[in-house]
Design a protein around this motif. Sequence first.
Motif, mmCIF file in Angstrom:
data_model
loop_
_atom_site.group_PDB
_atom_site.id
_atom_site.type_symbol
_atom_site.label_atom_id
_atom_site.label_comp_id
_atom_site.label_asym_id
_atom_site.label_seq_id
_atom_site.Cartn_x
_atom_site.Cartn_y
_atom_site.Cartn_z
ATOM 1 N N CYS A 151 0.873 -1.190 0.000
ATOM 2 C CA CYS A 151 0.000 0.000 0.000
ATOM 3 C C CYS A 151 0.902 1.231 0.000
ATOM 4 O O CYS A 151 2.088 1.126 -0.352
ATOM 5 C CB CYS A 151 -0.979 -0.021 1.166
ATOM 6 S SG CYS A 151 -0.229 0.045 2.806
ATOM 7 N N LEU A 152 0.376 2.378 0.393
ATOM 8 C CA LEU A 152 1.186 3.606 0.368
ATOM 9 C C LEU A 152 2.117 3.704 1.581
ATOM 10 O O LEU A 152 3.331 3.837 1.440
ATOM 11 C CB LEU A 152 0.251 4.828 0.302
ATOM 12 C CG LEU A 152 0.909 6.210 0.394
ATOM 13 C CD1 LEU A 152 1.857 6.457 -0.777
ATOM 14 C CD2 LEU A 152 -0.158 7.305 0.433
ATOM 15 N N GLY A 153 1.545 3.615 2.780
ATOM 16 C CA GLY A 153 2.335 3.853 3.989
ATOM 17 C C GLY A 153 2.892 2.598 4.647
ATOM 18 O O GLY A 153 3.790 2.677 5.469
ATOM 19 N N ASN A 154 2.317 1.447 4.328
ATOM 20 C CA ASN A 154 2.624 0.165 5.003
ATOM 21 C C ASN A 154 2.336 0.242 6.506
ATOM 22 O O ASN A 154 3.026 -0.384 7.312
ATOM 23 C CB ASN A 154 4.075 -0.278 4.724
ATOM 24 C CG ASN A 154 4.388 -1.720 5.127
ATOM 25 O OD1 ASN A 154 5.524 -2.037 5.468
ATOM 26 N ND2 ASN A 154 3.412 -2.605 5.105
ATOM 27 N N ILE A 155 1.314 1.047 6.857
ATOM 28 C CA ILE A 155 0.897 1.065 8.269
ATOM 29 C C ILE A 155 -0.593 0.763 8.451
ATOM 30 O O ILE A 155 -1.039 0.564 9.580
ATOM 31 C CB ILE A 155 1.244 2.392 8.988
ATOM 32 C CG1 ILE A 155 0.623 3.591 8.272
ATOM 33 C CG2 ILE A 155 2.745 2.552 9.161
ATOM 34 C CD1 ILE A 155 0.615 4.856 9.141
ATOM 35 N N CYS A 156 -1.376 0.752 7.371
ATOM 36 C CA CYS A 156 -2.812 0.454 7.516
ATOM 37 C C CYS A 156 -3.229 -0.780 6.712
ATOM 38 O O CYS A 156 -3.417 -1.857 7.274
ATOM 39 C CB CYS A 156 -3.673 1.647 7.098
ATOM 40 S SG CYS A 156 -3.499 3.079 8.174
ATOM 41 N N ARG A 157 -3.390 -0.628 5.404
ATOM 42 C CA ARG A 157 -3.972 -1.703 4.595
ATOM 43 C C ARG A 157 -3.051 -2.904 4.409
ATOM 44 O O ARG A 157 -3.468 -4.044 4.657
ATOM 45 C CB ARG A 157 -4.406 -1.146 3.232
ATOM 46 C CG ARG A 157 -5.527 -0.141 3.334
ATOM 47 C CD ARG A 157 -5.684 0.661 2.057
ATOM 48 N NE ARG A 157 -4.538 1.525 1.824
ATOM 49 C CZ ARG A 157 -4.345 2.272 0.761
ATOM 50 N NH1 ARG A 157 -5.221 2.235 -0.224
ATOM 51 N NH2 ARG A 157 -3.285 3.042 0.644
ATOM 52 N N TYR A 193 7.266 7.292 4.020
ATOM 53 C CA TYR A 193 6.712 8.104 5.118
ATOM 54 C C TYR A 193 6.834 7.459 6.491
ATOM 55 O O TYR A 193 6.977 8.150 7.493
ATOM 56 C CB TYR A 193 5.216 8.385 4.900
ATOM 57 C CG TYR A 193 4.823 9.033 3.599
ATOM 58 C CD1 TYR A 193 5.722 9.800 2.876
ATOM 59 C CD2 TYR A 193 3.540 8.880 3.096
ATOM 60 C CE1 TYR A 193 5.345 10.383 1.666
ATOM 61 C CE2 TYR A 193 3.151 9.473 1.894
ATOM 62 C CZ TYR A 193 4.062 10.219 1.191
ATOM 63 O OH TYR A 193 3.684 10.791 0.019
ATOM 64 N N HIS A 194 6.680 6.168 6.570
ATOM 65 C CA HIS A 194 6.544 5.527 7.896
ATOM 66 C C HIS A 194 7.542 4.394 8.131
ATOM 67 O O HIS A 194 7.290 3.520 8.956
ATOM 68 C CB HIS A 194 5.112 4.996 8.064
ATOM 69 C CG HIS A 194 4.099 6.084 8.143
ATOM 70 N ND1 HIS A 194 3.840 6.798 9.299
ATOM 71 C CD2 HIS A 194 3.297 6.623 7.191
ATOM 72 C CE1 HIS A 194 2.923 7.711 9.063
ATOM 73 N NE2 HIS A 194 2.572 7.629 7.795
ATOM 74 N N ASP A 227 -8.247 3.977 1.253
ATOM 75 C CA ASP A 227 -7.269 4.346 2.270
ATOM 76 C C ASP A 227 -8.017 4.836 3.510
ATOM 77 O O ASP A 227 -8.707 5.851 3.447
ATOM 78 C CB ASP A 227 -6.393 5.459 1.685
ATOM 79 C CG ASP A 227 -5.272 5.859 2.605
ATOM 80 O OD1 ASP A 227 -5.310 5.445 3.785
ATOM 81 O OD2 ASP A 227 -4.380 6.570 2.149
ATOM 82 N N PRO A 228 -7.922 4.142 4.656
ATOM 83 C CA PRO A 228 -8.707 4.530 5.839
ATOM 84 C C PRO A 228 -8.009 5.577 6.701
ATOM 85 O O PRO A 228 -8.564 6.025 7.701
ATOM 86 C CB PRO A 228 -8.812 3.202 6.611
ATOM 87 C CG PRO A 228 -7.505 2.525 6.327
ATOM 88 C CD PRO A 228 -7.096 2.934 4.927
ATOM 89 N N TYR A 229 -6.798 5.991 6.308
ATOM 90 C CA TYR A 229 -5.926 6.793 7.184
ATOM 91 C C TYR A 229 -6.583 8.059 7.702
ATOM 92 O O TYR A 229 -6.460 8.393 8.872
ATOM 93 C CB TYR A 229 -4.646 7.126 6.429
ATOM 94 C CG TYR A 229 -3.548 7.720 7.277
ATOM 95 C CD1 TYR A 229 -2.939 6.982 8.292
ATOM 96 C CD2 TYR A 229 -3.105 9.026 7.060
ATOM 97 C CE1 TYR A 229 -1.917 7.520 9.056
ATOM 98 C CE2 TYR A 229 -2.077 9.573 7.817
ATOM 99 C CZ TYR A 229 -1.489 8.812 8.813
ATOM 100 O OH TYR A 229 -0.470 9.355 9.565
ATOM 101 N N TYR A 230 -7.307 8.785 6.821
ATOM 102 C CA TYR A 230 -7.879 10.069 7.236
ATOM 103 C C TYR A 230 -9.346 9.969 7.653
ATOM 104 O O TYR A 230 -9.993 10.976 7.902
ATOM 105 C CB TYR A 230 -7.719 11.103 6.114
ATOM 106 C CG TYR A 230 -6.272 11.407 5.829
ATOM 107 C CD1 TYR A 230 -5.523 12.184 6.712
ATOM 108 C CD2 TYR A 230 -5.640 10.889 4.700
ATOM 109 C CE1 TYR A 230 -4.191 12.443 6.468
ATOM 110 C CE2 TYR A 230 -4.304 11.147 4.450
ATOM 111 C CZ TYR A 230 -3.573 11.927 5.327
ATOM 112 O OH TYR A 230 -2.256 12.181 5.092
HETATM 113 P P1 4NP Z 1 -1.799 2.849 4.126
HETATM 114 O O1 4NP Z 1 -2.426 4.204 4.718
HETATM 115 O O2 4NP Z 1 -1.259 3.198 2.746
HETATM 116 O O3 4NP Z 1 -2.947 1.918 4.064
HETATM 117 O O4 4NP Z 1 -0.708 2.424 5.080
HETATM 118 C C1 4NP Z 1 -1.724 5.414 4.781
HETATM 119 C C2 4NP Z 1 -0.878 5.640 5.817
HETATM 120 C C3 4NP Z 1 -0.203 6.852 5.898
HETATM 121 C C4 4NP Z 1 -0.400 7.829 4.948
HETATM 122 C C5 4NP Z 1 -1.250 7.584 3.891
HETATM 123 C C6 4NP Z 1 -1.915 6.372 3.810
HETATM 124 N N1 4NP Z 1 0.260 9.071 5.045
HETATM 125 O O5 4NP Z 1 0.039 9.953 4.193
HETATM 126 O O6 4NP Z 1 1.080 9.269 5.963
#
Ligand code: 4NP
Length: 152
Positions: free
Chosen positions: A7-13, A42-43, A123-126
Motif C-alpha cells: 500500500c502507500l504507507g505500510n501502516i494500515c492496509r 513516510y513511515h 485508504d482509511p488513514y484520514y
Molecule cells: P496505508 O495508509 O497506505 O494503508 O498504510 C496510509 C498511511 C499513511 C499515509 C497515507 C496512507 N500518510 O500519508 O502518511
Amino acid sequence: MKILMVCLGNICRSPLAHGILREKIKLNNINASVDSAGTSNYHIGDPPDFRMITTAKLNNIMIEDLKARQFTTKDFYDFDIIYVMDKNNYDNVIQLAKNKEQKEKVKMILNEITQGMNHNVPDPYYGGNKGFEEVFNMLDQATDKIIKNLLK
Ligand code: 4NP
C-alpha cells in the motif's frame, strides 16, 4: 509461494492484509510466506496504525509485531505475487518494473473477489473507525480467495 502486500504507507492496509493472510496460511498448513511494504518512505520502521492494530485484534488477528518498510526493485525478485491495494500503488509499482515478467506479478488485490473490476481498497488513514472495519471485511474476503487458490 511468496506473496507481498503493498500500500502507500505500510501502516494500515498492507500490514492488515499481511496479518490476515499470515494467520490463514498457518491455520491451513500451507507452504507459503507473506510480507508487506509501502510505496512511500513516510513511515519506515513504524508499527501499524493503532486503529488498524485495534480493528485486527477485535477480529483475532495480531499485527503489532510488524514494521513498515519501503518497496524496492529487489522485491520483484524475492516475491512471486505482488498484491497492491489501489490504482496509485499499482502505477507506482509498475513504474519500477524492468520487464513483462515483473509487471505480470503485480495484481490489484480486490480483483481476487471482483475479477477485472480494478476496485481500490480505500485508504482509511484520514477517516473514522468504520473505514477500518470496512477494509478488514474486504481484505478478509480477498485473502479467503487467495487461500482457496493456494489450496488448489
Ligand atoms: P496505508 O495508509 O497506505 O494503508 O498504510 C496510509 C498511511 C499513511 C499515509 C497515507 C496512507 N500518510 O500519508 O502518511
